[in-house]
Design a protein around this motif. Sequence first.
Motif, PDB file in Angstrom:
ATOM      1  N   ILE A  52     -20.889  16.020  80.437  1.00 47.18           N
ATOM      2  CA  ILE A  52     -20.276  17.269  79.973  1.00 47.18           C
ATOM      3  C   ILE A  52     -21.102  17.876  78.842  1.00 47.18           C
ATOM      4  CG2 ILE A  52     -18.267  18.212  78.753  1.00 47.18           C
ATOM      5  CD1 ILE A  52     -16.551  16.242  80.447  1.00 47.18           C
ATOM      6  N   LEU A  53     -21.565  17.037  77.938  1.00 47.34           N
ATOM      7  CA  LEU A  53     -22.403  17.530  76.829  1.00 47.34           C
ATOM      8  C   LEU A  53     -23.706  18.134  77.354  1.00 47.34           C
ATOM      9  CD1 LEU A  53     -22.743  17.748  73.752  1.00 47.34           C
ATOM     10  CD2 LEU A  53     -23.799  15.476  73.799  1.00 47.34           C
ATOM     11  N   ALA A  87     -22.858  21.425  79.200  1.00 44.66           N
ATOM     12  CA  ALA A  87     -22.529  22.479  78.235  1.00 44.66           C
ATOM     13  C   ALA A  87     -23.791  22.995  77.541  1.00 44.66           C
ATOM     14  CB  ALA A  87     -21.530  21.948  77.202  1.00 44.66           C
ATOM     15  N   ALA A 125     -25.585  25.257  79.972  1.00 38.64           N
ATOM     16  CA  ALA A 125     -24.880  26.528  80.144  1.00 38.64           C
ATOM     17  C   ALA A 125     -25.021  27.407  78.906  1.00 38.64           C
ATOM     18  CB  ALA A 125     -23.412  26.275  80.460  1.00 38.64           C
ATOM     19  N   LEU A 126     -24.800  26.835  77.720  1.00 33.08           N
ATOM     20  CA  LEU A 126     -24.861  27.621  76.485  1.00 33.08           C
ATOM     21  C   LEU A 126     -26.269  28.109  76.168  1.00 33.08           C
ATOM     22  CD1 LEU A 126     -22.392  25.588  74.255  1.00 33.08           C
ATOM     23  CD2 LEU A 126     -22.026  27.853  75.243  1.00 33.08           C
ATOM     24  N   VAL A 167     -24.638  22.480  87.145  1.00 34.38           N
ATOM     25  CA  VAL A 167     -23.956  23.393  86.227  1.00 34.38           C
ATOM     26  C   VAL A 167     -23.725  24.731  86.931  1.00 34.38           C
ATOM     27  CG1 VAL A 167     -24.176  24.694  84.071  1.00 34.38           C
ATOM     28  CG2 VAL A 167     -24.840  22.289  84.144  1.00 34.38           C
TER      29      VAL A 167
END
Length: 141
Positions: free
Chosen positions: A13-14, A17, A20-21, A109
Amino acid sequence: MTRDIAIGLFAGILFGAGLALSGMADPTRVRDFLDILGNWDPTLLFVMGGAIVPMAIAWFVRMQLEKPLAASRFALPDTNPIDARLLLGAVLFGIGWGISGLCPGPALVGIALVPGSALIFVVFMIFGMLMARLVARKEDS
């Protein structure tokens, strides 16, 4: 949920993320990075360069530990020589990355962000992995 699964899920998840970010799951950004004679976008270079610092810290910490925090021992792969199979795989990976702007992490992702094109990539990525296993089995027999 076991501790190993929880740690893997948190790390995934990290990582997702972060992709994505940072915009690194955007195929256009990747293709623009590879287009050095056209609309070149250097942001991917900064992301790659920025990854060196935490990785260096991780290797330093690893050298200080007798065993990992969540396992009984370190499981590091052996070093293998560069051979034709590795070179062919690298070339195929690079061609696919350049054409699609996706590699495995950003593609997964992308399924959450832009499911249509990312899903097509992931289906063919899995097909390629299965084909590689079949070829490896034939070579080993």
